[in-house]
Design a protein around this motif. Structure first.
Motif, PDB file in Angstrom:
ATOM      1  N   VAL A 175      14.474  99.405  29.316  1.00 66.56           N
ATOM      2  CA  VAL A 175      14.402  98.655  30.566  1.00 66.56           C
ATOM      3  C   VAL A 175      13.102  99.061  31.238  1.00 66.56           C
ATOM      4  O   VAL A 175      12.819 100.249  31.379  1.00 66.56           O
ATOM      5  CB  VAL A 175      15.593  98.954  31.497  1.00 66.56           C
ATOM      6  CG1 VAL A 175      15.458  98.155  32.796  1.00 66.56           C
ATOM      7  CG2 VAL A 175      16.911  98.630  30.805  1.00 66.56           C
ATOM      8  N   THR A 176      12.312  98.081  31.630  1.00 63.66           N
ATOM      9  CA  THR A 176      11.027  98.380  32.245  1.00 63.66           C
ATOM     10  C   THR A 176      10.778  97.404  33.387  1.00 63.66           C
ATOM     11  O   THR A 176      11.549  96.465  33.605  1.00 63.66           O
ATOM     12  CB  THR A 176       9.903  98.297  31.201  1.00 63.66           C
ATOM     13  OG1 THR A 176       8.699  98.841  31.751  1.00 63.66           O
ATOM     14  CG2 THR A 176       9.653  96.857  30.774  1.00 63.66           C
ATOM     15  N   ALA A 228       4.087  93.723  30.724  1.00 69.27           N
ATOM     16  CA  ALA A 228       5.346  93.020  30.481  1.00 69.27           C
ATOM     17  C   ALA A 228       5.695  92.038  31.605  1.00 69.27           C
ATOM     18  O   ALA A 228       5.462  92.315  32.795  1.00 69.27           O
ATOM     19  CB  ALA A 228       6.470  94.032  30.303  1.00 69.27           C
ATOM     20  N   THR A 229       6.261  90.911  31.212  1.00 71.46           N
ATOM     21  CA  THR A 229       6.744  89.909  32.173  1.00 71.46           C
ATOM     22  C   THR A 229       8.231  89.652  31.906  1.00 71.46           C
ATOM     23  O   THR A 229       8.735  89.936  30.809  1.00 71.46           O
ATOM     24  CB  THR A 229       5.979  88.586  32.038  1.00 71.46           C
ATOM     25  OG1 THR A 229       6.288  88.003  30.772  1.00 71.46           O
ATOM     26  CG2 THR A 229       4.471  88.796  32.153  1.00 71.46           C
ATOM     27  N   THR A 253      14.489  94.732  28.322  1.00 72.51           N
ATOM     28  CA  THR A 253      14.741  94.066  29.591  1.00 72.51           C
ATOM     29  C   THR A 253      13.585  94.352  30.529  1.00 72.51           C
ATOM     30  O   THR A 253      13.258  95.525  30.760  1.00 72.51           O
ATOM     31  CB  THR A 253      16.057  94.549  30.234  1.00 72.51           C
ATOM     32  OG1 THR A 253      17.137  94.302  29.322  1.00 72.51           O
ATOM     33  CG2 THR A 253      16.328  93.823  31.537  1.00 72.51           C
ATOM     34  N   VAL A 254      12.968  93.289  31.045  1.00 72.07           N
ATOM     35  CA  VAL A 254      11.857  93.433  31.982  1.00 72.07           C
ATOM     36  C   VAL A 254      12.326  92.951  33.353  1.00 72.07           C
ATOM     37  O   VAL A 254      12.664  91.773  33.523  1.00 72.07           O
ATOM     38  CB  VAL A 254      10.628  92.633  31.531  1.00 72.07           C
ATOM     39  CG1 VAL A 254       9.463  92.877  32.496  1.00 72.07           C
ATOM     40  CG2 VAL A 254      10.231  93.008  30.104  1.00 72.07           C
ATOM     41  N   LEU A 255      12.366  93.866  34.297  1.00 70.91           N
ATOM     42  CA  LEU A 255      12.888  93.539  35.634  1.00 70.91           C
ATOM     43  C   LEU A 255      11.779  93.047  36.566  1.00 70.91           C
ATOM     44  O   LEU A 255      10.617  93.428  36.405  1.00 70.91           O
ATOM     45  CB  LEU A 255      13.560  94.784  36.236  1.00 70.91           C
ATOM     46  CG  LEU A 255      14.722  95.353  35.399  1.00 70.91           C
ATOM     47  CD1 LEU A 255      15.245  96.621  36.051  1.00 70.91           C
ATOM     48  CD2 LEU A 255      15.837  94.320  35.275  1.00 70.91           C
ATOM     49  N   THR A 273      11.686  89.449  28.286  1.00 69.41           N
ATOM     50  CA  THR A 273      13.029  90.003  28.080  1.00 69.41           C
ATOM     51  C   THR A 273      13.632  89.319  26.864  1.00 69.41           C
ATOM     52  O   THR A 273      13.731  88.090  26.815  1.00 69.41           O
ATOM     53  CB  THR A 273      13.904  89.765  29.318  1.00 69.41           C
ATOM     54  OG1 THR A 273      13.401  90.546  30.403  1.00 69.41           O
ATOM     55  CG2 THR A 273      15.348  90.135  29.041  1.00 69.41           C
ATOM     56  N   SER A 274      14.014  90.106  25.880  1.00 73.18           N
ATOM     57  CA  SER A 274      14.458  89.528  24.619  1.00 73.18           C
ATOM     58  C   SER A 274      14.966  90.636  23.703  1.00 73.18           C
ATOM     59  O   SER A 274      14.894  91.825  24.037  1.00 73.18           O
ATOM     60  CB  SER A 274      13.283  88.795  23.950  1.00 73.18           C
ATOM     61  OG  SER A 274      13.710  88.077  22.802  1.00 73.18           O
ATOM     62  N   VAL A 275      15.461  90.212  22.547  1.00 74.22           N
ATOM     63  CA  VAL A 275      15.740  91.159  21.465  1.00 74.22           C
ATOM     64  C   VAL A 275      14.639  90.987  20.428  1.00 74.22           C
ATOM     65  O   VAL A 275      14.374  89.860  19.974  1.00 74.22           O
ATOM     66  CB  VAL A 275      17.117  90.919  20.827  1.00 74.22           C
ATOM     67  CG1 VAL A 275      17.343  91.911  19.689  1.00 74.22           C
ATOM     68  CG2 VAL A 275      18.218  91.045  21.875  1.00 74.22           C
TER      69      VAL A 275
END
Lengths: 113, 109
Positions: free
Chosen positions: A12-13, A81-82, A111-113, A86-88
């Motif tokens: 998570v970033t 990151a954007t 996961t990009v918050l 967010t993906s696998v």
């Protein structure tokens, strides 16, 4: 067992931070791939490599870079990151049989918050 | 353009037979793959067809018609563990795989 490991498995970033995903193989395969998988979409190719320092873009390469300085390691980097990233993420290697089947790593959920 | 179409979801009963269809359009053709993917896991290879006809492998069979751009995966004697997504992928002239979005198969007792 094709001997592929991905790290980290979960991350998570925050938006704007750099992220690097690592794919490591133990069987000296030439071809390595990075895919992303999102609901409603098929696996989409980001980048692939056909040898040390030999890489090429896939259909969704914008915002991603890769490096392969050793046969066994293929790194995927998100410079900034954007949330759309967010993906696998799956790494894959191409087997040696004529069919060219792919063997996948276990996946990295980002996961990009 | 290149495209792979398969149904989004199918439901079948334990012990029955189910056929999952796939139509493809690729720039050149070097084979059609089927993969199985359980929820939260990586895809695993099931079958490869490059010539027309049926390839049988235990309870699973895969069929290809190149003239129709069509394939199907046939699963017999369904078991609860067959609940998964089934991914169809065509290999184009550059030996790159074009993937469908997958068919989620739900098995009911």
């Amino acid at each position: 067992d094709a001997g592929i490991t991905q790290s980290p498995r979960h991350k998570v970033t925050e938006t704007g931070t750099p992220v690097t995903l690592r794919c490591h193989q133990t069987e000296n395969h030439r071809y390595m791939y990075w895919y992303r998988q999102d609901p409603g979409h098929g696996l989409r190719l980001i980048h692939y490599s056909y040898g040390v320092k030999d890489t090429d873009k896939g259909e969704v390469s914008d915002g991603y870079s890769v490096s392969r300085s050793k046969t066994e390691d293929f790194l995927l980097t998100l410079e900034s990151a954007t949330s759309s990233q967010t993906s696998v993420y799956f790494c894959a290697i191409r087997g040696d049989r004529d069919t060219g089947e792919l063997f996948f790593g276990e996946g990295s959920r980002l996961t990009v918050l | 353009g290149q495209n792979i179409d398969q149904p989004t979801e199918m439901t079948a009963t334990e012990g029955a037979i189910v056929q999952i269809n796939c139509t493809y359009q690729t720039s050149g053709f070097n084979g059609l793959f089927w993969y199985q993917q359980h929820a939260g896991e990586a895809p695993t290879f099931l079958s490869y067809n490059v010539l027309d006809g049926l390839e049988e492998k235990g309870r699973f069979s895969s069929f290809l018609s190149r003239s129709k751009g069509y394939s199907y995966l046939l699963l017999k004697e369904l078991q609860m563990k067959d609940s998964a997504s089934y991914l169809c992928a065509g290999m184009d002239s550059n030996y790159q795989l074009i993937w469908g979005a997958g068919t989620k198969l739900i098995i009911k007792p």
